[in-house]
Design an enzyme around this catalytic site. Structure first.
Site, PDB file in Angstrom:
ATOM      1  N   TYR A  94      12.865 -35.960 -47.302  1.00  0.00           N
ATOM      2  CA  TYR A  94      14.247 -36.330 -46.958  1.00  0.00           C
ATOM      3  C   TYR A  94      15.139 -36.130 -48.178  1.00  0.00           C
ATOM      4  O   TYR A  94      15.218 -37.003 -49.049  1.00  0.00           O
ATOM      5  CB  TYR A  94      14.309 -37.784 -46.477  1.00  0.00           C
ATOM      6  CG  TYR A  94      13.445 -38.037 -45.265  1.00  0.00           C
ATOM      7  CD1 TYR A  94      13.829 -37.587 -44.005  1.00  0.00           C
ATOM      8  CD2 TYR A  94      12.227 -38.705 -45.387  1.00  0.00           C
ATOM      9  CE1 TYR A  94      13.023 -37.804 -42.889  1.00  0.00           C
ATOM     10  CE2 TYR A  94      11.415 -38.923 -44.281  1.00  0.00           C
ATOM     11  CZ  TYR A  94      11.815 -38.471 -43.034  1.00  0.00           C
ATOM     12  OH  TYR A  94      11.018 -38.683 -41.936  1.00  0.00           O
TER      13      TYR A  94
ATOM     14  N   TYR B 138      -4.447 -18.263 -41.351  1.00  0.00           N
ATOM     15  CA  TYR B 138      -3.216 -17.769 -41.981  1.00  0.00           C
ATOM     16  C   TYR B 138      -2.407 -16.924 -41.004  1.00  0.00           C
ATOM     17  O   TYR B 138      -1.225 -17.174 -40.774  1.00  0.00           O
ATOM     18  CB  TYR B 138      -3.581 -16.959 -43.225  1.00  0.00           C
ATOM     19  CG  TYR B 138      -2.398 -16.475 -44.025  1.00  0.00           C
ATOM     20  CD1 TYR B 138      -1.550 -17.375 -44.666  1.00  0.00           C
ATOM     21  CD2 TYR B 138      -2.134 -15.113 -44.160  1.00  0.00           C
ATOM     22  CE1 TYR B 138      -0.472 -16.934 -45.421  1.00  0.00           C
ATOM     23  CE2 TYR B 138      -1.067 -14.660 -44.917  1.00  0.00           C
ATOM     24  CZ  TYR B 138      -0.234 -15.578 -45.546  1.00  0.00           C
ATOM     25  OH  TYR B 138       0.843 -15.133 -46.285  1.00  0.00           O
TER      26      TYR B 138
ATOM     27  N   GLY C 211       4.707 -21.480 -57.150  1.00  0.00           N
ATOM     28  CA  GLY C 211       3.762 -20.397 -56.928  1.00  0.00           C
ATOM     29  C   GLY C 211       4.242 -19.089 -57.523  1.00  0.00           C
ATOM     30  O   GLY C 211       5.287 -19.024 -58.184  1.00  0.00           O
TER      31      GLY C 211
ATOM     32  N   ASP D 221       3.732 -32.622 -50.898  1.00  0.00           N
ATOM     33  CA  ASP D 221       3.072 -31.788 -49.894  1.00  0.00           C
ATOM     34  C   ASP D 221       3.931 -31.827 -48.632  1.00  0.00           C
ATOM     35  O   ASP D 221       4.145 -32.900 -48.060  1.00  0.00           O
ATOM     36  CB  ASP D 221       1.672 -32.364 -49.613  1.00  0.00           C
ATOM     37  CG  ASP D 221       0.830 -31.427 -48.754  1.00  0.00           C
ATOM     38  OD1 ASP D 221       1.407 -30.727 -47.897  1.00  0.00           O
ATOM     39  OD2 ASP D 221      -0.400 -31.413 -48.939  1.00  0.00           O
TER      40      ASP D 221
END
Length: 339
Positions: free
Chosen positions: A75, A156, A23, A69
Protein backbone atom coordinates in the site's frame (compact mmCIF):
# COMPACT_ATOMS: atom_id res chain seq x y z
CA UNK A 1 28.65 10.57 -4.13
CA UNK A 2 25.55 10.16 -6.25
CA UNK A 3 25.38 10.70 -9.97
CA UNK A 4 23.84 14.02 -10.98
CA UNK A 5 20.12 13.59 -11.48
CA UNK A 6 18.00 15.87 -13.61
CA UNK A 7 15.74 18.28 -11.72
CA UNK A 8 12.05 17.87 -12.55
CA UNK A 9 9.28 20.13 -11.25
CA UNK A 10 6.31 18.52 -9.49
CA UNK A 11 4.36 18.56 -12.79
CA UNK A 12 6.87 16.32 -14.58
CA UNK A 13 8.30 14.26 -11.71
CA UNK A 14 6.60 10.88 -11.32
CA UNK A 15 6.49 8.49 -8.36
CA UNK A 16 7.48 5.17 -9.87
CA UNK A 17 7.41 1.71 -8.29
CA UNK A 18 9.64 -1.01 -9.75
CA UNK A 19 8.94 -4.52 -8.46
CA UNK A 20 12.05 -6.66 -8.80
CA UNK A 21 14.03 -3.41 -9.07
CA UNK A 22 17.17 -4.90 -7.48
CA UNK A 23 17.38 -7.51 -10.23
CA UNK A 24 19.39 -7.45 -13.45
CA UNK A 25 16.96 -5.54 -15.70
CA UNK A 26 15.24 -3.71 -12.84
CA UNK A 27 18.44 -2.10 -11.58
CA UNK A 28 19.26 -0.67 -15.03
CA UNK A 29 15.71 0.71 -15.21
CA UNK A 30 16.22 2.27 -11.75
CA UNK A 31 19.37 4.00 -13.02
CA UNK A 32 17.63 5.45 -16.06
CA UNK A 33 14.58 6.72 -14.14
CA UNK A 34 16.67 8.14 -11.28
CA UNK A 35 18.96 9.99 -13.69
CA UNK A 36 15.84 11.37 -15.42
CA UNK A 37 14.77 12.94 -12.10
CA UNK A 38 11.86 10.74 -10.99
CA UNK A 39 11.14 9.41 -7.49
CA UNK A 40 11.79 5.66 -7.58
CA UNK A 41 10.68 3.02 -5.08
CA UNK A 42 12.06 -0.51 -5.46
CA UNK A 43 10.22 -3.49 -3.96
CA UNK A 44 12.30 -6.69 -4.00
CA UNK A 45 12.40 -9.88 -1.92
CA UNK A 46 16.01 -10.59 -3.04
CA UNK A 47 15.23 -14.08 -4.29
CA UNK A 48 17.36 -13.32 -7.36
CA UNK A 49 17.86 -9.54 -6.97
CA UNK A 50 20.81 -8.13 -5.03
CA UNK A 51 21.09 -4.97 -2.94
CA UNK A 52 24.47 -4.18 -4.48
CA UNK A 53 22.79 -3.64 -7.88
CA UNK A 54 21.14 -0.48 -6.51
CA UNK A 55 23.40 0.39 -3.58
CA UNK A 56 24.73 3.47 -5.37
CA UNK A 57 21.28 5.11 -4.92
CA UNK A 58 20.62 4.14 -1.30
CA UNK A 59 20.21 7.30 0.79
CA UNK A 60 19.31 9.51 -2.19
CA UNK A 61 16.22 11.61 -1.44
CA UNK A 62 14.48 10.36 -4.62
CA UNK A 63 15.12 6.67 -3.93
CA UNK A 64 13.53 4.15 -1.59
CA UNK A 65 14.29 0.42 -1.25
CA UNK A 66 11.65 -1.86 0.29
CA UNK A 67 12.45 -5.44 1.26
CA UNK A 68 9.03 -6.70 0.26
CA UNK A 69 7.54 -9.76 -1.41
CA UNK A 70 4.69 -8.70 -3.70
CA UNK A 71 2.82 -11.93 -3.00
CA UNK A 72 1.79 -9.75 -0.04
CA UNK A 73 -0.17 -6.55 -0.80
CA UNK A 74 1.72 -3.25 -0.91
CA UNK A 75 0.00 0.00 0.00
CA UNK A 76 1.91 3.01 -1.29
CA UNK A 77 1.15 6.04 -3.48
CA UNK A 78 2.58 5.87 -7.00
CA UNK A 79 1.91 7.13 -10.54
CA UNK A 80 3.47 4.26 -12.49
CA UNK A 81 4.30 0.61 -11.74
CA UNK A 82 6.91 -1.39 -13.64
CA UNK A 83 6.07 -4.95 -12.59
CA UNK A 84 9.32 -6.85 -13.19
CA UNK A 85 9.25 -9.16 -10.16
CA UNK A 86 9.73 -12.83 -11.05
CA UNK A 87 12.69 -15.16 -11.41
CA UNK A 88 13.46 -15.19 -15.13
CA UNK A 89 16.11 -17.82 -15.77
CA UNK A 90 15.17 -21.53 -15.98
CA UNK A 91 17.34 -22.72 -13.03
CA UNK A 92 15.82 -20.01 -10.81
CA UNK A 93 12.19 -20.46 -11.72
CA UNK A 94 12.46 -24.27 -11.74
CA UNK A 95 14.14 -24.21 -8.31
CA UNK A 96 10.89 -23.00 -6.74
CA UNK A 97 8.06 -23.37 -9.27
CA UNK A 98 5.30 -22.66 -6.75
CA UNK A 99 6.96 -19.39 -5.73
CA UNK A 100 7.27 -18.48 -9.43
CA UNK A 101 3.57 -19.15 -10.01
CA UNK A 102 2.57 -17.15 -6.91
CA UNK A 103 4.71 -14.16 -7.92
CA UNK A 104 3.22 -14.10 -11.42
CA UNK A 105 -0.40 -14.62 -10.31
CA UNK A 106 -1.01 -13.30 -6.79
CA UNK A 107 1.81 -10.76 -7.17
CA UNK A 108 0.37 -9.47 -10.45
CA UNK A 109 -3.13 -9.23 -8.97
CA UNK A 110 -1.68 -7.23 -6.05
CA UNK A 111 0.05 -4.82 -8.44
CA UNK A 112 -3.06 -4.46 -10.62
CA UNK A 113 -5.07 -3.80 -7.45
CA UNK A 114 -2.56 -1.10 -6.47
CA UNK A 115 -2.76 0.45 -9.95
CA UNK A 116 -6.55 0.44 -9.69
CA UNK A 117 -6.54 2.09 -6.24
CA UNK A 118 -4.09 4.88 -7.11
CA UNK A 119 -5.38 5.23 -10.70
CA UNK A 120 -1.85 4.60 -11.96
CA UNK A 121 -0.47 2.85 -15.02
CA UNK A 122 1.09 -0.61 -14.80
CA UNK A 123 3.59 -2.16 -17.20
CA UNK A 124 3.90 -5.95 -17.03
CA UNK A 125 7.27 -7.42 -17.93
CA UNK A 126 6.00 -10.45 -19.82
CA UNK A 127 8.24 -12.74 -21.84
CA UNK A 128 8.85 -14.39 -25.18
CA UNK A 129 8.22 -17.64 -23.27
CA UNK A 130 4.48 -17.00 -23.72
CA UNK A 131 5.06 -18.25 -27.29
CA UNK A 132 6.50 -21.54 -25.95
CA UNK A 133 8.25 -23.61 -28.63
CA UNK A 134 6.83 -21.54 -31.49
CA UNK A 135 5.35 -22.88 -34.70
CA UNK A 136 5.41 -19.37 -36.19
CA UNK A 137 8.73 -17.71 -37.05
CA UNK A 138 9.57 -14.94 -36.36
CA UNK A 139 7.10 -14.50 -33.50
CA UNK A 140 4.42 -11.83 -33.95
CA UNK A 141 2.27 -10.54 -31.09
CA UNK A 142 -0.88 -12.01 -32.66
CA UNK A 143 0.55 -15.55 -32.30
CA UNK A 144 -1.09 -17.42 -29.40
CA UNK A 145 1.83 -19.71 -28.62
CA UNK A 146 2.60 -23.42 -28.31
CA UNK A 147 3.14 -24.14 -24.61
CA UNK A 148 3.24 -27.34 -22.57
CA UNK A 149 1.04 -26.50 -19.53
CA UNK A 150 2.55 -29.24 -17.35
CA UNK A 151 6.20 -29.15 -18.47
CA UNK A 152 9.17 -28.02 -16.34
CA UNK A 153 8.99 -24.47 -17.73
CA UNK A 154 5.21 -24.14 -17.29
CA UNK A 155 5.44 -22.36 -13.91
CA UNK A 156 7.04 -19.42 -15.73
CA UNK A 157 5.44 -19.70 -19.21
CA UNK A 158 1.89 -20.16 -17.96
CA UNK A 159 2.47 -17.79 -15.04
CA UNK A 160 3.27 -14.99 -17.50
CA UNK A 161 0.42 -15.98 -19.81
CA UNK A 162 -2.15 -15.71 -17.02
CA UNK A 163 -0.50 -12.47 -15.84
CA UNK A 164 -1.23 -11.02 -19.30
CA UNK A 165 -4.81 -12.33 -19.06
CA UNK A 166 -5.24 -10.57 -15.72
CA UNK A 167 -3.90 -7.28 -17.09
CA UNK A 168 -6.51 -7.21 -19.83
CA UNK A 169 -9.28 -8.36 -17.45
CA UNK A 170 -8.46 -5.42 -15.15
CA UNK A 171 -8.29 -3.10 -18.17
CA UNK A 172 -11.71 -4.21 -19.42
CA UNK A 173 -13.54 -4.47 -16.11
CA UNK A 174 -11.84 -1.84 -13.91
CA UNK A 175 -10.43 0.49 -16.61
CA UNK A 176 -6.87 0.04 -15.30
CA UNK A 177 -4.27 1.50 -17.67
CA UNK A 178 -1.96 -1.40 -18.63
CA UNK A 179 1.07 -1.98 -20.85
CA UNK A 180 2.51 -5.42 -21.70
CA UNK A 181 6.11 -5.93 -22.86
CA UNK A 182 7.04 -9.37 -24.20
CA UNK A 183 10.75 -9.42 -23.47
CA UNK A 184 13.12 -11.59 -25.51
CA UNK A 185 16.55 -12.78 -24.32
CA UNK A 186 18.50 -9.93 -22.75
CA UNK A 187 22.07 -9.74 -21.46
CA UNK A 188 24.48 -7.24 -19.95
CA UNK A 189 26.29 -6.22 -16.76
CA UNK A 190 24.70 -7.21 -13.43
CA UNK A 191 23.44 -10.53 -14.76
CA UNK A 192 23.51 -13.01 -11.90
CA UNK A 193 26.74 -15.02 -12.02
CA UNK A 194 24.98 -18.38 -11.70
CA UNK A 195 21.63 -17.68 -13.32
CA UNK A 196 22.23 -20.44 -15.87
CA UNK A 197 21.45 -18.34 -18.94
CA UNK A 198 23.36 -18.75 -22.16
CA UNK A 199 25.46 -15.57 -22.22
CA UNK A 200 26.43 -15.55 -18.53
CA UNK A 201 27.15 -19.31 -18.58
CA UNK A 202 29.38 -19.10 -21.65
CA UNK A 203 31.30 -16.02 -20.47
CA UNK A 204 31.96 -17.42 -16.99
CA UNK A 205 33.03 -20.80 -18.38
CA UNK A 206 35.36 -19.16 -20.91
CA UNK A 207 36.89 -16.77 -18.32
CA UNK A 208 37.63 -19.73 -16.04
CA UNK A 209 38.92 -21.98 -18.87
CA UNK A 210 36.15 -24.48 -18.22
CA UNK A 211 34.29 -26.38 -20.93
CA UNK A 212 31.61 -24.23 -22.61
CA UNK A 213 28.48 -26.36 -22.25
CA UNK A 214 25.93 -26.38 -25.07
CA UNK A 215 22.68 -28.27 -24.36
CA UNK A 216 21.42 -30.23 -27.36
CA UNK A 217 23.05 -30.05 -30.79
CA UNK A 218 23.55 -26.25 -30.62
CA UNK A 219 21.42 -25.52 -33.70
CA UNK A 220 18.59 -24.00 -31.63
CA UNK A 221 18.50 -20.22 -32.11
CA UNK A 222 18.16 -17.20 -29.84
CA UNK A 223 18.09 -13.44 -30.38
CA UNK A 224 19.88 -11.39 -27.74
CA UNK A 225 19.44 -7.69 -26.94
CA UNK A 226 21.65 -5.56 -24.72
CA UNK A 227 20.00 -4.42 -21.51
CA UNK A 228 20.13 -0.66 -22.25
CA UNK A 229 18.07 -1.23 -25.42
CA UNK A 230 15.45 -3.09 -23.40
CA UNK A 231 15.27 -0.28 -20.82
CA UNK A 232 14.70 2.24 -23.64
CA UNK A 233 11.86 0.08 -24.93
CA UNK A 234 10.23 -0.35 -21.51
CA UNK A 235 10.22 3.39 -20.84
CA UNK A 236 8.91 4.19 -24.33
CA UNK A 237 6.14 1.61 -23.94
CA UNK A 238 5.15 2.86 -20.47
CA UNK A 239 4.84 6.44 -21.76
CA UNK A 240 3.09 5.54 -25.03
CA UNK A 241 -0.63 5.39 -25.74
CA UNK A 242 -0.40 1.79 -26.96
CA UNK A 243 -1.88 -0.91 -24.72
CA UNK A 244 -1.64 -4.15 -26.76
CA UNK A 245 1.34 -6.51 -26.11
CA UNK A 246 4.63 -5.40 -27.70
CA UNK A 247 7.69 -7.57 -28.45
CA UNK A 248 10.95 -6.06 -27.21
CA UNK A 249 13.94 -7.96 -28.55
CA UNK A 250 16.69 -8.02 -31.14
CA UNK A 251 15.68 -9.66 -34.43
CA UNK A 252 19.31 -10.66 -35.10
CA UNK A 253 19.20 -14.47 -34.79
CA UNK A 254 22.15 -16.73 -33.93
CA UNK A 255 22.48 -20.40 -33.11
CA UNK A 256 23.60 -21.32 -29.60
CA UNK A 257 26.74 -22.84 -31.13
CA UNK A 258 27.48 -19.49 -32.83
CA UNK A 259 27.26 -17.76 -29.45
CA UNK A 260 29.59 -20.27 -27.85
CA UNK A 261 32.20 -19.65 -30.58
CA UNK A 262 31.80 -15.84 -30.53
CA UNK A 263 32.30 -15.71 -26.75
CA UNK A 264 35.20 -18.21 -26.83
CA UNK A 265 36.96 -16.06 -29.47
CA UNK A 266 36.38 -12.79 -27.56
CA UNK A 267 37.52 -14.17 -24.19
CA UNK A 268 40.37 -16.31 -25.49
CA UNK A 269 41.76 -19.02 -23.24
CA UNK A 270 41.71 -22.78 -23.63
CA UNK A 271 38.00 -23.59 -23.20
CA UNK A 272 36.47 -26.24 -25.43
CA UNK A 273 32.84 -26.40 -26.51
CA UNK A 274 31.15 -29.47 -25.04
CA UNK A 275 27.67 -30.75 -25.96
CA UNK A 276 25.28 -31.97 -23.27
CA UNK A 277 21.85 -33.60 -23.31
CA UNK A 278 19.09 -31.28 -24.55
CA UNK A 279 16.77 -29.62 -22.00
CA UNK A 280 13.08 -30.60 -22.01
CA UNK A 281 10.75 -28.17 -23.87
CA UNK A 282 13.71 -26.00 -24.91
CA UNK A 283 12.39 -23.80 -27.77
CA UNK A 284 14.03 -24.58 -31.12
CA UNK A 285 13.81 -21.09 -32.57
CA UNK A 286 13.37 -17.66 -31.05
CA UNK A 287 13.26 -14.37 -32.93
CA UNK A 288 10.95 -11.42 -32.38
CA UNK A 289 9.01 -9.59 -35.03
CA UNK A 290 9.41 -5.99 -33.81
CA UNK A 291 7.21 -4.29 -36.42
CA UNK A 292 4.80 -3.19 -33.69
CA UNK A 293 7.57 -1.66 -31.52
CA UNK A 294 8.97 0.24 -34.51
CA UNK A 295 5.56 1.52 -35.55
CA UNK A 296 4.08 2.53 -32.20
CA UNK A 297 7.16 3.23 -30.05
CA UNK A 298 9.73 4.24 -32.67
CA UNK A 299 11.99 1.68 -30.97
CA UNK A 300 14.56 -0.79 -32.22
CA UNK A 301 17.81 -2.11 -30.70
CA UNK A 302 20.88 0.10 -31.20
CA UNK A 303 23.73 -1.62 -29.33
CA UNK A 304 25.63 -4.11 -31.47
CA UNK A 305 26.09 -7.67 -30.24
CA UNK A 306 29.90 -7.33 -30.06
CA UNK A 307 29.82 -4.08 -28.02
CA UNK A 308 27.28 -5.63 -25.65
CA UNK A 309 29.20 -8.87 -25.19
CA UNK A 310 32.49 -7.02 -24.59
CA UNK A 311 30.85 -4.85 -21.89
CA UNK A 312 29.43 -7.96 -20.25
CA UNK A 313 32.79 -9.80 -20.38
CA UNK A 314 34.54 -6.87 -18.66
CA UNK A 315 31.83 -6.80 -15.96
CA UNK A 316 32.25 -10.53 -15.24
CA UNK A 317 36.06 -10.15 -15.24
CA UNK A 318 35.70 -7.50 -12.52
CA UNK A 319 33.32 -9.72 -10.55
CA UNK A 320 35.68 -12.69 -10.70
CA UNK A 321 38.68 -10.59 -9.62
CA UNK A 322 36.98 -9.32 -6.43
CA UNK A 323 38.56 -10.72 -3.29
CA UNK A 324 37.26 -8.30 -0.62
CA UNK A 325 33.80 -6.93 0.10
CA UNK A 326 35.22 -3.39 -0.11
CA UNK A 327 36.13 -3.90 -3.79
CA UNK A 328 32.77 -2.71 -4.95
CA UNK A 329 33.28 -2.86 -8.73
CA UNK A 330 29.57 -2.41 -9.26
CA UNK A 331 28.50 -1.45 -12.76
CA UNK A 332 27.92 2.32 -12.70
CA UNK A 333 24.87 3.78 -14.51
CA UNK A 334 25.50 4.04 -18.25
CA UNK A 335 25.28 7.75 -18.99
CA UNK A 336 26.19 7.71 -22.65
CA UNK A 337 26.41 4.63 -24.85
CA UNK A 338 28.73 4.37 -27.84
CA UNK A 339 26.44 2.46 -30.13
Amino acid sequence: MYHDVKFLTYKDRKRILITGGAGFVGSHLVDRLMLAGHEVTVADNFFTGRKRNVEHWIGHENFELLHHDIVNPLYIEVDQIYHLASPASPPNYMYNPIKTIKTNTIGTINMLGLAKRVRGRMLLASTSEVYGDPEVHPQVEEYWGHVNPIGPRACYDEGKRVAETMCYAYKKQEKVDVRVARIFNTFGPRMHMNDGRVVSNFILQALQNESITVYGDGTQTRSFQYVSDLVDGLIKLMNSNYSEPVNLGNPEEHTIMDFARIIKDLVGGSSRVEKRKAMQDDPRRRRPDITRAKKYLDWEPKVSLMIGINRTISYFKNELSRSHHSERNFHAPELGLDY
